[in-house]
Design a protein around this motif. Structure first.
Motif, PDB file in Angstrom:
ATOM      1  N   UNK A  57       0.888  -1.177   0.123  1.00 47.62           N
ATOM      2  CA  UNK A  57       0.062   0.048  -0.085  1.00 47.62           C
ATOM      3  C   UNK A  57       0.783   1.357   0.030  1.00 47.62           C
ATOM      4  N   UNK A  58       1.947   1.307   0.878  1.00 43.96           N
ATOM      5  CA  UNK A  58       2.950   2.286   0.792  1.00 43.96           C
ATOM      6  C   UNK A  58       3.612   2.713  -0.299  1.00 43.96           C
ATOM      7  N   UNK A  59       3.939   1.348  -1.021  1.00 49.67           N
ATOM      8  CA  UNK A  59       4.954   1.662  -2.184  1.00 49.67           C
ATOM      9  C   UNK A  59       4.004   2.069  -3.450  1.00 49.67           C
ATOM     10  N   UNK A  60       2.617   1.666  -3.385  1.00 50.79           N
ATOM     11  CA  UNK A  60       1.711   1.848  -4.414  1.00 50.79           C
ATOM     12  C   UNK A  60       1.559   3.506  -4.463  1.00 50.79           C
ATOM     13  N   UNK A  61       1.226   3.787  -3.065  1.00 48.04           N
ATOM     14  CA  UNK A  61       1.134   5.251  -2.608  1.00 48.04           C
ATOM     15  C   UNK A  61       2.227   6.083  -3.197  1.00 48.04           C
ATOM     16  N   UNK A  62       3.390   5.705  -2.733  1.00 50.18           N
ATOM     17  CA  UNK A  62       4.582   6.628  -3.231  1.00 50.18           C
ATOM     18  C   UNK A  62       4.483   6.585  -4.828  1.00 50.18           C
ATOM     19  N   UNK A  63       4.082   5.671  -5.315  1.00 50.13           N
ATOM     20  CA  UNK A  63       4.224   5.298  -7.037  1.00 50.13           C
ATOM     21  C   UNK A  63       3.185   6.465  -7.523  1.00 50.13           C
ATOM     22  N   UNK A  64       2.156   7.042  -6.768  1.00 49.39           N
ATOM     23  CA  UNK A  64       1.202   7.932  -7.353  1.00 49.39           C
ATOM     24  C   UNK A  64       1.710   9.258  -7.337  1.00 49.39           C
ATOM     25  N   UNK A  65       2.392   9.561  -6.317  1.00 51.60           N
ATOM     26  CA  UNK A  65       3.033  11.030  -6.154  1.00 51.60           C
ATOM     27  C   UNK A  65       3.446  11.763  -7.402  1.00 51.60           C
ATOM     28  N   UNK A  66       3.565  13.045  -7.340  1.00 51.28           N
ATOM     29  CA  UNK A  66       4.269  13.570  -8.466  1.00 51.28           C
ATOM     30  C   UNK A  66       5.491  13.852  -8.517  1.00 51.28           C
ATOM     31  N   UNK A  67       5.974  14.127  -7.303  1.00 53.57           N
ATOM     32  CA  UNK A  67       7.479  14.390  -7.131  1.00 53.57           C
ATOM     33  C   UNK A  67       8.055  13.745  -5.842  1.00 53.57           C
ATOM     34  N   UNK A  68       9.043  12.656  -6.019  1.00 54.75           N
ATOM     35  CA  UNK A  68       9.648  12.105  -4.684  1.00 54.75           C
ATOM     36  C   UNK A  68      11.049  12.663  -4.273  1.00 54.75           C
ATOM     37  N   UNK A  69      11.067  13.329  -3.305  1.00 47.96           N
ATOM     38  CA  UNK A  69      12.388  14.279  -3.161  1.00 47.96           C
ATOM     39  C   UNK A  69      13.245  13.475  -1.990  1.00 47.96           C
ATOM     40  N   UNK A  70      14.487  13.673  -2.194  1.00 50.15           N
ATOM     41  CA  UNK A  70      15.663  12.946  -1.330  1.00 50.15           C
ATOM     42  C   UNK A  70      15.632  13.680   0.006  1.00 50.15           C
ATOM     43  N   UNK A  71      15.186  13.275   0.858  1.00 48.24           N
ATOM     44  CA  UNK A  71      14.985  13.790   2.298  1.00 48.24           C
ATOM     45  C   UNK A  71      16.017  12.879   3.073  1.00 48.24           C
ATOM     46  N   UNK A  72      17.248  13.464   3.421  1.00 47.41           N
ATOM     47  CA  UNK A  72      18.043  12.780   4.219  1.00 47.41           C
ATOM     48  C   UNK A  72      19.302  12.315   3.744  1.00 47.41           C
ATOM     49  N   UNK A  73      20.445  11.987   4.697  1.00 53.99           N
ATOM     50  CA  UNK A  73      21.756  11.556   4.070  1.00 53.99           C
ATOM     51  C   UNK A  73      21.603  10.344   3.476  1.00 53.99           C
ATOM     52  N   UNK A  74      20.822   9.373   4.180  1.00 47.96           N
ATOM     53  CA  UNK A  74      20.675   8.269   3.682  1.00 47.96           C
ATOM     54  C   UNK A  74      20.197   7.873   2.273  1.00 47.96           C
ATOM     55  N   UNK A  75      19.320   8.590   1.944  1.00 50.79           N
ATOM     56  CA  UNK A  75      19.020   8.656   0.485  1.00 50.79           C
ATOM     57  C   UNK A  75      20.247   9.340  -0.501  1.00 50.79           C
ATOM     58  N   UNK A  76      20.969  10.130   0.030  1.00 54.79           N
ATOM     59  CA  UNK A  76      21.879  10.839  -0.862  1.00 54.79           C
ATOM     60  C   UNK A  76      23.091   9.798  -1.037  1.00 54.79           C
ATOM     61  N   UNK A  77      23.463   9.323   0.169  1.00 59.76           N
ATOM     62  CA  UNK A  77      24.538   8.130   0.335  1.00 59.76           C
ATOM     63  C   UNK A  77      23.892   6.835  -0.852  1.00 59.76           C
ATOM     64  N   UNK A  78      22.794   6.466  -0.784  1.00 59.43           N
ATOM     65  CA  UNK A  78      22.321   5.190  -1.505  1.00 59.43           C
ATOM     66  C   UNK A  78      22.192   5.738  -2.867  1.00 59.43           C
ATOM     67  N   UNK A  79      21.692   6.927  -3.493  1.00 54.22           N
ATOM     68  CA  UNK A  79      22.102   7.433  -4.803  1.00 54.22           C
ATOM     69  C   UNK A  79      23.038   7.288  -5.319  1.00 54.22           C
TER      70      UNK A  79
END
Ligand code: UDP
Length: 249
Positions: A57-79
Motif C-alpha cells: 500500500x505504501x509502495x503504491x501510494x508513493x508511486x502515485x505522487x508527482x514528485x519524490x524528493x531526497x530527504x536525508x543523508x541516507x537517500x543521498x548516500x544510496x543514490x
C-alpha cells in the motif's frame, strides 16, 4: 507515477527519487502553479523506503505522487552507490519552509494540518511573523478519528488553499493525501512530518555539523529515545543498499 513531470529519477530500492535541486524544484512548482497543475510532493527518507518495501500500500501510494524528493543523508548516500548520482538533500522541513516563503511573496494561501492540538496554529503564527504576506487558510491538529475525517476534508475543500501542509508523520500523511488529493481543491500538497513541532519551537533540529555528517538520526534518537524502534529501519536500509549494489538486484 503522475505524468507531466520531466525530471530523471534514481531508483532507491524500488522507490524512484527525482534528481532535482531546490532551485529547479521551486521553478517547476511555480510553472505548475501558473498552469493550474496540481502537485503532490513526498519527501522520502530511508525509513520511508523501508516502509515501502514492507507494505504494498505504501509502495503504491508513493508511486502515485508527482514528485519524490531526497530527504536525508541516507537517500543521498544510496543514490551515489546505486545510481552513481549526486543528489541535493531536500529535507521536508526546509522544503515546507521554502513553500511558505514563496506563498508569502505571492500571496498564496496555506493550510496547516497535523501535530498535537495548538501546534499547527502556533507554527502558522511563527511562519507568518517570519514571512509576512501569505494567507493562513486554516489549521487543525492531526489527532482526529475516522468519524471526523469527512469534516476535515470538507473544511479544507471549502477553503481551497493553494498549499496544504500535512504533518501526520510518514507514511500516514502520504496515505492520507493519496486518499483525499482528488477531492481536495488544493493546488499543492506535501507531507511535512514533524515540521510544525520544529516551527513552533517544541522540537529542535540537529545542529548543522551533525546534519552535514549524516547524523540527524543520532540527534533525533538522543533527544527522543522512543524512536529506537523506528530507527531500526536504518541499518536495514544500509544492508539492503549494500546487497543490491553487490548483487545488482
Ligand atoms: N501526528 C499527528 N497525528 C497522529 C500522529 C502523529 O498529527 O496521529 C504528528 C505528530 O504530532 C508530529 C508528526 O505527526 O507532529 C510526526 O512527527 P515525526 O517527527 O515523527 O515525523 P517524521 O519522522 O515522519 O518526519
Amino acid at each position: 507515477m503522475a505524468t507531466g513531470i520531466d525530471v530523471p529519477t534514481v531508483d532507491i530500492l524500488g522507490v524512484p527519487i527525482h534528481q532535482i535541486t531546490e532551485r529547479e524544484l521551486l521553478e517547476l512548482l511555480e510553472r505548475r502553479q501558473a498552469a493550474s497543475q496540481r502537485t503532490w510532493l513526498v519527501t522520502v527518507n530511508a525509513e520511508l523506503v523501508i516502509r515501502a518495501r514492507e507494505s504494498r500500500e505504501v509502495a503504491q501510494t508513493l508511486g502515485r505522487a508527482d514528485l519524490l524528493l531526497a530527504d536525508g543523508s541516507g537517500i543521498i548516500w544510496a543514490a551515489r552507490r546505486l545510481g552513481g548520482c549526486l543528489l541535493e538533500k531536500l529535507p521536508g522541513v526546509e522544503i515546507a519552509e521554502k513553500l511558505v516563503k514563496w506563498a508569502a511573496g505571492t500571496g498564496l494561501s496555506v493550510y496547516f494540518l497535523g501535530a498535537k492540538p495548538g501546534v499547527a496554529q502556533e507554527a502558522a503564527a511563527k511562519m507568518q511573523s517570519k514571512y509576512p504576506g501569505f494567507n493562513i487558510a486554516g489549521y487543525r491538529d492531526g489527532y482526529f478519528g475516522n468519524m471526523e475525517e469527512e469534516e476535515v476534508v470538507a473544511e479544507i475543500r471549502g477553503l481551497a488553499p493553494d498549499i496544504l501542509l500535512v504533518a501526520l508523520g510518514a507514511p500516514r500523511q502520504e496515505l492520507w493525501i493519496a486518499k483525499h488529493f482528488n477531492e481536495l481543491q488544493v493546488g499543492m500538497a506535501v507531507g511535512v512530518g514533524g515540521s510544525f513541532d520544529v516551527w513552533s519551537g517544541r522540537v529542535k533540529r540537529a545542529p548543522a555539523w551533525m546534519s552535514d555528517h549524516g547524523l540527524e538520526w543520532l540527534y533525533r534518537l538522543a533527544t527522543d529515545p522512543r524512536r529506537i524502534g523506528r530507527m531500526l529501519a536504518l541499518p536495514r536500509f544500509v544492508y539492503q543498499v549494500v546487497c543490491t549494489k553487490l548483487t545488482g538486484r
